[in-house]
Each structure stands twice: as C-alpha cells, then as structure tokens.
Design an enzyme around this catalytic site. Structure first.
Site, mmCIF file in Angstrom:
data_model
loop_
_atom_site.group_PDB
_atom_site.id
_atom_site.type_symbol
_atom_site.label_atom_id
_atom_site.label_comp_id
_atom_site.label_asym_id
_atom_site.label_seq_id
_atom_site.Cartn_x
_atom_site.Cartn_y
_atom_site.Cartn_z
ATOM 1 N N VAL A 173 0.821 -1.213 0.000
ATOM 2 C CA VAL A 173 0.000 0.000 0.000
ATOM 3 C C VAL A 173 0.856 1.264 0.000
ATOM 4 C CG1 VAL A 173 -1.941 -1.165 1.097
ATOM 5 C CG2 VAL A 173 -0.300 0.051 2.528
ATOM 6 N N SER A 187 -1.513 0.793 -5.058
ATOM 7 C CA SER A 187 -0.906 1.447 -3.895
ATOM 8 C C SER A 187 -1.616 2.770 -3.612
ATOM 9 C CB SER A 187 0.577 1.701 -4.141
ATOM 10 O OG SER A 187 0.751 2.663 -5.174
ATOM 11 N N HIS A 188 -1.413 3.274 -2.384
ATOM 12 C CA HIS A 188 -2.065 4.519 -1.987
ATOM 13 C C HIS A 188 -1.701 5.681 -2.905
ATOM 14 C CE1 HIS A 188 -2.615 3.090 2.463
ATOM 15 N NE2 HIS A 188 -3.595 2.692 1.685
ATOM 16 N N ALA A 189 -0.408 5.827 -3.208
ATOM 17 C CA ALA A 189 0.014 6.969 -4.022
ATOM 18 C C ALA A 189 -0.569 6.898 -5.424
ATOM 19 C CB ALA A 189 1.538 7.046 -4.077
#
Length: 418
Positions: A198, A374-376
């Site tokens: 993540v 992923s978060h980004a």
C-alpha cells in the site's frame, strides 16, 4: 467511549470503521477489535479550537504537538484497558477512521496515520493521539485541499480510531473488485505485511482473475518484506528462492476474488480491499469504494504497438491515465521536495502518502517500484495525474532537467531532449 467494531457506523466511527463493522455483521473474516469514536476525539480537543490553526506550517506543527500531548480522559484509558484485556492483550493495529475518509468521492488513501504491532494500553493511547493529530499533517491538509474539501468549521474535522488484533501475515496485499461483472478482479500481493504494497515500497506480484475463474499473473522480483519482531516492524531480505516465486497460487487468487465479490455485494459497489493471509486464513483489513480505476495492464513488451511505445521509451506499469510532457525532477526524498516546480514530472524510487503535497503541483509521476493499487497511485488517479510505475533504475536512466513525456495509459516514458 468505546464501540465494538461490529457495532460501528459512519456517523459516530467514520467510514473505515463502518465498512469493517458491516462486513463483520455479514459474517466476513475481519480481525476482532473496537473503535475509539468521534466523541472521544471531541472531548480531548474541546478546549483547543482546532479551527484556529490556519494551515501555516508552524500552526500545523503546533496543532499536532498539542494533540499528541493531550492526556486521554480517565474513562477512555480505563475503557481501552478493558477492551484490550477482552482481546487477550495481544499486539494490535491502530488505524485512523476519519469523517471524510474512505468515501465514494475521496479515499484519503494513506493520508492519516496507522500503526502496527502496538502493545499495551499506554502505547495504544499514544497511537490513538497520533491518529488524531494526523488530521493536521501536511499530507492530509494537502489532500483535502486538492480534493475540494478545504477545511471548514472545526467540527467537520473528526477522527475515530480503530484498534484491531494485529495479524502476522505470511502474505498480504490489495484487491480491486470489478465495476462490471465481465471485468477481472485485480490483486497485488507481497510476502509479509501489507504496508509494503500500500505504501508502494515494493513492486508486488499482479494477478487478474477473470469472471470465468481464469488467472493471469505477473510475478515481480520481491527482494524485501516487512514483518513484526516483538513490538517493532522490521524489513528483512526475502530468501533468494522466494523472490521470484508467486505469492499466490491460482486457487488462492480465485478464493480472494470470490471474497471480493462477497465484500462488494455487502458494500453495494466495487471495493478497494486490503487483505492478509495469516495462519493459512484470509482476512479483510479494510474495504472502501474504488474512487478511480487503474488503466488496463500494458501488453507484454514483445507485442506492444510501436506507435504506443516508441523504441526509445522506458516501459513500466500504467498507473494513472493521461499523457503529460514536463521537466523530469529526480526526487529521492523530502530533501528534494523544494526543487520541484509546478508541472514537473516526479521521478523517484517510490512515492508514499507523505509526498501528497507534491501531487498538488506535479504534472506526472514515474517510480522505480510500486503497484497500481498502492495509496500513491490511487491518489494520483483521483487527481488526474498521469503515472507510470515500476521502471527499474528510473532515477538513473532519466536525467534531472530532461523534458519527458509520460503516457500513464500505455505505461511509457520518453525523453524528448536526451
């Protein structure tokens, strides 16, 4: 002052806790836990007037320090101790659940703090205060501003905190359930704990599970893993024999996809799911609406159309739709942030949520590691910033100041004045 996780609802406990509560009530595998609700946060900051913090760096630092130094009400400390005892006083995960987090309009993916391997009432109380304070982190402020949710009255800034049994995962990752029944479920997986995926610090294995159950996979070279050692998290080398082995076999991938379908049915739409496998059992750690679907996977390098991937292009994983041309800016860490100008293309080893303020001005993103779930990458898609992920040694192959074109849909980066 403590709410069992199974009873959590959004009005008092935030979207993240409410989703987990709904899954528990539906009988799905969610780790045991409880919630410190909005009321506890409001009681702790009642005399602080958080709305007076105007957004200047010094004001934000003061807000965070003040909240982190708050003494929790005796009733909250007592309730925390009793709730932890009921769980058996194990190591726990402490996660944010803010009022505007994990909604269908804005994920706030990774914008607030979470902590793993926390043990004991005192450490849990410290982590709760840190989650509260993260409402005023630069990345959270920047995300709210970029999402059109500039901070209004202080009462709109509310933070609940989830406390759950920590899982020592053998494997973990993220899953996006399909928006259309004919679409595939997308899964990313790594060895060890899920923050590696993540936070975009590893390039994970990528799986697509079609509606008919067929599985396609791209296996990554997974050199590092994150694990718990006592009350600490440690990064370890993955044994050489396991680095290029698939984390999931086809049977496990199909089981995850089926679990994803059940989660989507309970939640009423496509879901972004964080999952872990511990002790041979699959668990759901988080489920939120998919706010921005990733581009389709790129074709294998040998079959790409030359009009899509020019011969001189670097190729990676399509991370966020769109094409942009801008100046490449090599960014290896926060010390390089001040060099970034509006419209620059960030070229970096990876991006984590702390880099969110840069996404307000960046024209595009290129990373050496990380996956599309992923978060980004999610935040880049929400803000319509083209991104290409997982280009080996991108920071060495692209020169600082070079003009580059990033095609986030095709997964290519081309230098125009190399």
């Amino acid at each position: 002052m403590i709410v069992p996780l199974k009873e959590a609802v959004a009005d008092t406990c935030g979207g993240k806790a409410a989703a987990l509560g709904a899954l528990l009530r539906a009988g799905l595998p969610v780790p045991d836990g409880f919630v410190v609700p909005f009321a506890a946060y409001l009681a702790a900051v009642r005399d602080l007037d958080p709305g007076r913090f105007a957004g200047e760096p010094d004001d934000l630092d003061a807000a965070r320090r003040t909240i982190e130094a708050r003494t929790l009400h005796a009733a909250v400390i007592d309730a925390l101790g009793r709730a932890l005892d009921e769980l058996g006083d194990p190591p726990v995960a402490v996660r944010s659940s803010a009022a505007k987090e994990d909604t269908g309009q804005a994920s706030a993916a990774g914008q607030h703090d979470s902590f793993l391997a926390v043990h004991g009432a005192g450490e849990v109380a410290r982590a709760v205060r840190a989650c509260w304070a993260s409402l005023f982190s630069p990345r959270a402020i920047a995300y709210r501003a970029a999402s059109g949710h500039d901070d209004g009255p202080s009462g709109e800034l509310l933070m609940a905190v989830i406390v759950q049994r920590h899982l020592d995962a053998e494997a973990a990752g993220v899953m996006f359930t399909p928006a259309d029944p004919d679409d595939a479920t997308r899964i990313e997986a790594c060895w060890g704990l899920g923050p590696s995926v993540v936070e975009g610090k590893v390039t994970p294995d990528a799986y697509r599970v079609a509606e008919d159950g067929s599985v396609t996979r791209t296996v990554a070279d997974k050199r590092r893993r994150l694990d718990r050692r006592g009350a600490r998290l440690v990064v370890r080398d993955v044994p050489a024999a396991d680095r290029n082995q698939p984390v999931l076999d086809d049977v496990t991938a199909r089981r995850l996809a089926e679990l994803g379908r059940r989660i989507a049915a309970v939640r009423g739409g496509p879901q972004d799911v964080e999952w872990a496998i511990a002790g041979g059992r699959t668990w759901v750690l988080q489920a939120r609406p998919v706010t921005a679907a990733p581009p389709p996977p790129a074709s294998p390098p040998g079959v790409r159309d030359a009009t899509v991937a020019p011969a001189a292009a670097l190729t990676g994983t399509p991370g966020s739709h769109g094409t942009v041309t801008g100046t490449a800016r090599i960014v290896r860490g926060p010390g390089d942030f001040a060099r970034v100008r509006p419209g620059d293309v960030l070229v970096c080893p990876f991006t984590d949520p702390a880099w969110t303020p840069l996404l307000r001005i960046a024209g595009g993103v290129v990373t050496e590691a990380g996956g599309v779930l992923s978060h980004a990458a999610i935040v880049a898609r929400e803000h319509a910033i083209p991104a290409v992920l997982g280009i080996p040694n991108a920071t060495g192959r692209l020169r600082d100041g070079t003009v580059v074109t990033v095609d986030g849909t095709a997964g290519t980066v081309t230098a125009t004045n190399a």
